[in-house]
Design a protein around this motif. Sequence first.
Motif, short mmCIF file in Angstrom:
data_model
loop_
_atom_site.label_atom_id
_atom_site.label_comp_id
_atom_site.label_asym_id
_atom_site.label_seq_id
_atom_site.Cartn_x
_atom_site.Cartn_y
_atom_site.Cartn_z
N LEU A 4 0.83 -1.21 0.00
CA LEU A 4 0.00 0.00 0.00
C LEU A 4 0.86 1.26 0.00
O LEU A 4 0.56 2.23 -0.70
CB LEU A 4 -0.95 0.00 1.19
CG LEU A 4 -2.06 -1.04 1.14
CD1 LEU A 4 -2.84 -1.05 2.45
CD2 LEU A 4 -2.99 -0.79 -0.04
N PHE A 5 1.92 1.23 0.79
CA PHE A 5 2.81 2.39 0.83
C PHE A 5 3.50 2.58 -0.52
O PHE A 5 3.67 3.71 -0.98
CB PHE A 5 3.83 2.26 1.96
CG PHE A 5 4.68 3.48 2.14
CD1 PHE A 5 4.12 4.69 2.51
CD2 PHE A 5 6.04 3.43 1.91
CE1 PHE A 5 4.90 5.82 2.66
CE2 PHE A 5 6.84 4.56 2.06
CZ PHE A 5 6.26 5.76 2.43
N GLU A 6 3.87 1.49 -1.15
CA GLU A 6 4.48 1.58 -2.49
C GLU A 6 3.51 2.21 -3.48
O GLU A 6 3.91 3.03 -4.32
CB GLU A 6 4.90 0.19 -2.98
CG GLU A 6 6.11 -0.36 -2.26
CD GLU A 6 6.48 -1.76 -2.72
OE1 GLU A 6 6.10 -2.15 -3.84
OE2 GLU A 6 7.14 -2.46 -1.93
N ARG A 56 10.51 7.28 -0.97
CA ARG A 56 11.21 6.04 -1.35
C ARG A 56 12.44 5.79 -0.50
O ARG A 56 12.75 4.65 -0.15
CB ARG A 56 11.62 6.09 -2.82
CG ARG A 56 10.47 5.84 -3.74
CD ARG A 56 10.96 5.68 -5.16
NE ARG A 56 9.84 5.29 -5.99
CZ ARG A 56 9.77 5.53 -7.28
NH1 ARG A 56 10.76 6.15 -7.89
NH2 ARG A 56 8.72 5.14 -7.97
N GLU A 57 13.16 6.87 -0.17
CA GLU A 57 14.39 6.73 0.62
C GLU A 57 14.11 6.61 2.11
O GLU A 57 15.03 6.34 2.89
CB GLU A 57 15.30 7.94 0.38
CG GLU A 57 15.85 8.00 -1.04
CD GLU A 57 16.58 9.30 -1.35
OE1 GLU A 57 16.55 10.24 -0.50
OE2 GLU A 57 17.19 9.39 -2.43
N LEU A 95 -4.54 8.49 1.95
CA LEU A 95 -5.99 8.29 2.10
C LEU A 95 -6.60 7.70 0.84
O LEU A 95 -7.37 6.73 0.91
CB LEU A 95 -6.66 9.62 2.44
CG LEU A 95 -8.18 9.56 2.61
CD1 LEU A 95 -8.57 8.67 3.79
CD2 LEU A 95 -8.74 10.96 2.79
N ASP A 96 -6.25 8.26 -0.33
CA ASP A 96 -6.80 7.74 -1.58
C ASP A 96 -6.43 6.27 -1.79
O ASP A 96 -7.27 5.47 -2.20
CB ASP A 96 -6.30 8.57 -2.77
CG ASP A 96 -6.91 9.96 -2.83
OD1 ASP A 96 -7.89 10.22 -2.11
OD2 ASP A 96 -6.37 10.79 -3.60
N THR A 97 -5.19 5.93 -1.51
CA THR A 97 -4.74 4.55 -1.66
C THR A 97 -5.51 3.62 -0.73
O THR A 97 -5.99 2.57 -1.14
CB THR A 97 -3.22 4.43 -1.41
OG1 THR A 97 -2.54 5.25 -2.36
CG2 THR A 97 -2.75 2.99 -1.54
#
Length: 126
Positions: A4-6, A56-57, A95-97
């Motif tokens: 989800l974070f990706e 990403r980092e 939120l959208d994800t």
Amino acid sequence: MGKLFELCRKQDSLHKAWRRIRANGARSKSEETRSAIEDFDRTANRDILRIQRRLREGTFEFDPQKGVLKSKSSGGKRGIVMASVHNRIVERALLDTLQEKVEVARQAGIQKSSFGGVPDRSVPHV
């Protein structure tokens, strides 16, 4: 990192979030908010790439937020938090994800309630 974070840190998710933040901010009654939106818009593509890189980092940190007292029609006051444009973009992408991919988050959006980030919801003015 989780899937989800990706998804939320993908460029298209961040740009989609920015478009929503820009549209909402442009209609804001707050001059400070409208000005922040206009400033960000000048370098939006570059800044979104920076946000994406920091996500990403693992170096992204939310900016400090500002508390503001707003007058209520009843004469009282209520506290609100004003977040930076960077914060708003990341929060909206998250939120959208979640609302797209997680059933409980999607269901929360259709419950009879009023809370931030849900389309077509606001506290009624009595």
